[in-house]
Design a protein around this motif. Structure first.
Motif, PDB file in Angstrom:
ATOM      1  N   ILE A  57     -25.461 -37.317  33.478  1.00  0.00           N
ATOM      2  CA  ILE A  57     -25.674 -36.699  34.220  1.00  0.00           C
ATOM      3  C   ILE A  57     -27.158 -36.992  35.550  1.00  0.00           C
ATOM      4  CG2 ILE A  57     -27.605 -34.552  33.991  1.00  0.00           C
ATOM      5  CD1 ILE A  57     -24.554 -34.170  32.442  1.00  0.00           C
ATOM      6  N   TYR A  58     -26.950 -37.901  35.845  1.00  0.00           N
ATOM      7  CA  TYR A  58     -28.280 -38.187  36.498  1.00  0.00           C
ATOM      8  C   TYR A  58     -27.343 -38.733  37.854  1.00  0.00           C
ATOM      9  CZ  TYR A  58     -31.856 -37.627  33.494  1.00  0.00           C
ATOM     10  OH  TYR A  58     -32.858 -37.453  32.767  1.00  0.00           O
ATOM     11  N   PHE A  59     -26.292 -39.040  37.566  1.00  0.00           N
ATOM     12  CA  PHE A  59     -25.102 -38.655  38.938  1.00  0.00           C
ATOM     13  C   PHE A  59     -24.970 -37.833  39.735  1.00  0.00           C
ATOM     14  CE2 PHE A  59     -24.409 -43.377  36.581  1.00  0.00           C
ATOM     15  CZ  PHE A  59     -24.412 -44.014  37.887  1.00  0.00           C
ATOM     16  N   ALA A  60     -25.036 -36.640  38.817  1.00  0.00           N
ATOM     17  CA  ALA A  60     -25.063 -35.218  39.672  1.00  0.00           C
ATOM     18  C   ALA A  60     -25.931 -35.638  41.032  1.00  0.00           C
ATOM     19  CB  ALA A  60     -24.909 -34.264  38.881  1.00  0.00           C
ATOM     20  N   PHE A  61     -26.735 -35.574  40.960  1.00  0.00           N
ATOM     21  CA  PHE A  61     -28.630 -36.050  41.843  1.00  0.00           C
ATOM     22  C   PHE A  61     -27.423 -36.535  43.650  1.00  0.00           C
ATOM     23  CE2 PHE A  61     -31.161 -35.843  38.576  1.00  0.00           C
ATOM     24  CZ  PHE A  61     -31.591 -34.439  38.766  1.00  0.00           C
ATOM     25  N   PHE A  62     -26.870 -37.472  43.002  1.00  0.00           N
ATOM     26  CA  PHE A  62     -26.080 -37.743  44.961  1.00  0.00           C
ATOM     27  C   PHE A  62     -25.027 -36.150  45.301  1.00  0.00           C
ATOM     28  CE2 PHE A  62     -26.839 -41.616  42.398  1.00  0.00           C
ATOM     29  CZ  PHE A  62     -26.749 -42.783  43.699  1.00  0.00           C
ATOM     30  N   PHE A  63     -24.681 -35.587  45.046  1.00  0.00           N
ATOM     31  CA  PHE A  63     -24.410 -34.367  45.000  1.00  0.00           C
ATOM     32  C   PHE A  63     -25.340 -33.526  46.508  1.00  0.00           C
ATOM     33  CE2 PHE A  63     -21.122 -34.446  41.559  1.00  0.00           C
ATOM     34  CZ  PHE A  63     -20.385 -34.699  42.440  1.00  0.00           C
ATOM     35  N   VAL A  64     -26.367 -33.332  45.408  1.00  0.00           N
ATOM     36  CA  VAL A  64     -27.872 -32.767  46.074  1.00  0.00           C
ATOM     37  C   VAL A  64     -28.136 -33.762  47.063  1.00  0.00           C
ATOM     38  CG1 VAL A  64     -30.046 -32.486  45.742  1.00  0.00           C
ATOM     39  CG2 VAL A  64     -28.658 -32.246  44.132  1.00  0.00           C
ATOM     40  N   VAL A 116     -18.037 -31.942  32.398  1.00  0.00           N
ATOM     41  CA  VAL A 116     -17.592 -33.244  31.804  1.00  0.00           C
ATOM     42  C   VAL A 116     -17.767 -32.712  30.349  1.00  0.00           C
ATOM     43  CG1 VAL A 116     -18.655 -35.211  30.520  1.00  0.00           C
ATOM     44  CG2 VAL A 116     -18.770 -35.040  33.078  1.00  0.00           C
ATOM     45  N   ASN A 117     -18.579 -31.519  29.640  1.00  0.00           N
ATOM     46  CA  ASN A 117     -17.732 -30.615  28.518  1.00  0.00           C
ATOM     47  C   ASN A 117     -16.666 -30.485  27.896  1.00  0.00           C
ATOM     48  OD1 ASN A 117     -18.163 -28.441  26.024  1.00  0.00           O
ATOM     49  ND2 ASN A 117     -19.737 -30.598  25.830  1.00  0.00           N
ATOM     50  N   ILE A 118     -15.841 -29.534  29.077  1.00  0.00           N
ATOM     51  CA  ILE A 118     -14.986 -28.888  28.794  1.00  0.00           C
ATOM     52  C   ILE A 118     -13.894 -30.295  29.130  1.00  0.00           C
ATOM     53  CG2 ILE A 118     -13.631 -27.599  30.226  1.00  0.00           C
ATOM     54  CD1 ILE A 118     -15.846 -26.076  30.249  1.00  0.00           C
ATOM     55  N   GLY A 119     -13.656 -30.974  29.994  1.00  0.00           N
ATOM     56  CA  GLY A 119     -12.944 -31.759  30.274  1.00  0.00           C
ATOM     57  C   GLY A 119     -13.029 -33.294  28.800  1.00  0.00           C
ATOM     58  N   MET A 120     -14.345 -33.207  27.504  1.00  0.00           N
ATOM     59  CA  MET A 120     -13.871 -34.242  26.844  1.00  0.00           C
ATOM     60  C   MET A 120     -13.896 -33.206  25.902  1.00  0.00           C
ATOM     61  SD  MET A 120     -17.684 -34.761  24.772  1.00  0.00           S
ATOM     62  CE  MET A 120     -17.615 -33.581  24.440  1.00  0.00           C
ATOM     63  N   ILE A 143     -22.205 -34.800  25.175  1.00  0.00           N
ATOM     64  CA  ILE A 143     -22.726 -34.011  26.839  1.00  0.00           C
ATOM     65  C   ILE A 143     -22.583 -32.660  26.298  1.00  0.00           C
ATOM     66  CG2 ILE A 143     -22.774 -33.283  28.947  1.00  0.00           C
ATOM     67  CD1 ILE A 143     -21.997 -35.721  30.181  1.00  0.00           C
ATOM     68  N   PRO A 144     -24.215 -31.686  25.877  1.00  0.00           N
ATOM     69  CA  PRO A 144     -23.693 -30.278  25.665  1.00  0.00           C
ATOM     70  C   PRO A 144     -23.079 -29.346  26.838  1.00  0.00           C
ATOM     71  CG  PRO A 144     -26.066 -30.837  25.721  1.00  0.00           C
ATOM     72  CD  PRO A 144     -25.502 -31.961  25.887  1.00  0.00           C
ATOM     73  N   LEU A 145     -22.983 -28.459  26.367  1.00  0.00           N
ATOM     74  CA  LEU A 145     -21.863 -27.137  26.710  1.00  0.00           C
ATOM     75  C   LEU A 145     -23.247 -26.483  27.965  1.00  0.00           C
ATOM     76  CD1 LEU A 145     -19.684 -26.150  28.945  1.00  0.00           C
ATOM     77  CD2 LEU A 145     -19.357 -24.379  26.227  1.00  0.00           C
TER      78      LEU A 145
END
Length: 425
Positions: free
Chosen positions: A170-177, A378-382, A392-394
């Motif tokens: 999840i911490y890779f999401a910060f790269f969008f920021v 990630v959750n729905i894809g999983m 990873i929770p929804l």
């Protein structure tokens, strides 16, 4: 600046609150469907998971009031302190935490479990927003990029030690920021290429991928020389770096995959890439989840009418695989509605972030949207078999107090920050 009113609800975006209520309410209905049986239909049976989730939802109300109680400037001024507290909690859980399903991720207080990693995401977002909103901060400088990376990956490091690799992702999401605030797109492209190389190496083997990469780089160099005879002279460092990166990265992937990853982790990638079929072993959850979703058809079987859900075909269906309940009982229509609600949530957060007069609030808002986006994708894809199982929770759907409170904290801090702009001239 105008003085903020004493009414803590003044200026808040009620549309976001309404979407939150809708997602939490519909999420609870699916937890009820996934965790109840013909013998346990009593809504207020607090010994059941759906009953406990009701308690978690009820406790979210004072949490929301508590979040809104603080002046929006509080979150900016004390973001660093809150971040340090989150790091202390993540480090402490390694010593004092309870081990569940192979990971030491939980504090246990008299039978009540709290997972600090669920709250660390919001506090990391606050710290990152604080750093990047400083007037002297220039993201184009390498030293400032390093500061941002440290803030992002320090909590990820402690979470990796638990280990909980799903939460680390999840911490890779910060790269969008960071990209929104001016970080070159090369970092995201580098990450994308790295993921592609990883998957290709796992599927075809290091030998053929390495040969192909070296050949591709050579062809690019030859084409550059054809266009300009000085190409090699001006780009020699980049060319040598490309060759070295390809060699060491691909060989590193091969070594990590074959010697460091656990067998069950390798099996998940092999199943995802179609190298092996294991519908009764490591791939059982995903296989049953896909069948459960597809059985719902276009309009679904109806609330509490999902025979596969009621038959407990999907393990942990009320947590990571809760979306399969949506697919079976509400069908394509219901699943689409949930996705639309999530997309509207993301759109609204991004829209409000762009209207912020305060840079801190804007950066935090984009962090919230990015974290939610990663969780949803990630959750729905999983659950539908497009991504490996990573736990990873929804948001607002998966069972669990820490998950619900963590997402509530994440969202309502932004709602509080957004309300503040109503009082800026």
């Amino acid at each position: 600046m105008r003085q903020e009113r004493n009414n803590i609800f003044a200026g808040i975006d009620w549309l976001l609150v309404l979407v939150y209520v809708g997602l939490v309410g519909f999420g609870w209905m699916n937890i009820y469907a996934a965790s109840s049986t013909d013998d346990t239909r009593e809504i207020f049976d607090f010994s059941t998971r759906y009953g406990k989730q009701l308690i978690f939802i009820a406790l979210s109300i004072p949490l929301i009031v508590f979040i809104l109680f603080f002046n929006s400037k509080f979150y900016e001024q004390f973001s660093s302190v809150l971040y340090v507290i989150s790091l202390a909690l993540l480090a402490g859980v390694l010593v004092f935490g309870k081990k569940i399903n192979g990971a030491t991720s939980w504090y246990n207080f008299g039978g009540i479990g709290l997972q600090p990693s669920e709250f660390a995401k919001a506090l990391t977002a606050l710290a990152l927003a604080k750093l990047m909103s400083d007037r002297q901060y220039n993201l184009k400088l390498i030293k400032n990029q390093a500061k941002a990376f440290i803030i992002i990956f320090l909590p990820a490091f402690f979470i990796a030690l638990q280990p909980d690799m799903g939460s680390v992702l999840i911490y890779f999401a910060f790269f969008f920021v960071l990209n929104r605030e001016g970080l070159t797109l090369a970092y995201i492209l580098f990450g994308t290429i790295s993921i592609i190389l990883f998957l290709l190496t796992v599927y075809f083997g290091a030998k053929w991928v390495l040969i192909s990469c070296l050949l591709l780089i050579t062809l690019i160099v030859l084409y550059g020389l054809y266009k300009d005879k000085r190409f090699f002279r001006f780009n020699i460092i980049k060319i040598i770096g490309s060759y070295l990166f390809a060699i060491f990265f691909i060989l590193g992937i091969s070594y990590t995959y074959n010697n460091i990853l656990e067998q069950h982790q390798k099996d998940r990638f092999d199943i995802l890439l179609g190298k092996i079929q294991d519908n009764k072993g490591i791939g059982y959850n995903s296989y049953q989840s896909e069948k459960t979703i597809s059985s719902g058809g276009f309009s679904g079987k109806g609330f509490l009418q999902g025979d596969r859900t009621q038959g407990n075909f999907v393990p942990e269906q009320d947590t990571d695989y809760i979306f399969s309940t949506v697919g079976e009982e509400w069908g394509f229509l219901g699943s689409s509605l949930v996705i639309i609600l999530f997309m509207f949530l993301l759109y609204r957060i991004i829209y409000l972030s762009e209207t912020q007069t305060n840079k801190f609030a804007r950066i935090y808002g984009y962090s919230v949207a990015s974290i939610f986006f990663f969780h949803i994708i990630v959750n729905i894809g999983m659950v539908i078999g497009l991504l490996p199982t990573v736990g990873i929770p929804l948001p607002f759907f998966s069972y669990g107090g820490s998950s619900l409170w963590g997402f509530t904290l994440l969202l309502f801090i932004f709602i509080r920050l957004d309300a503040h702009k109503k009082y800026d001239w």
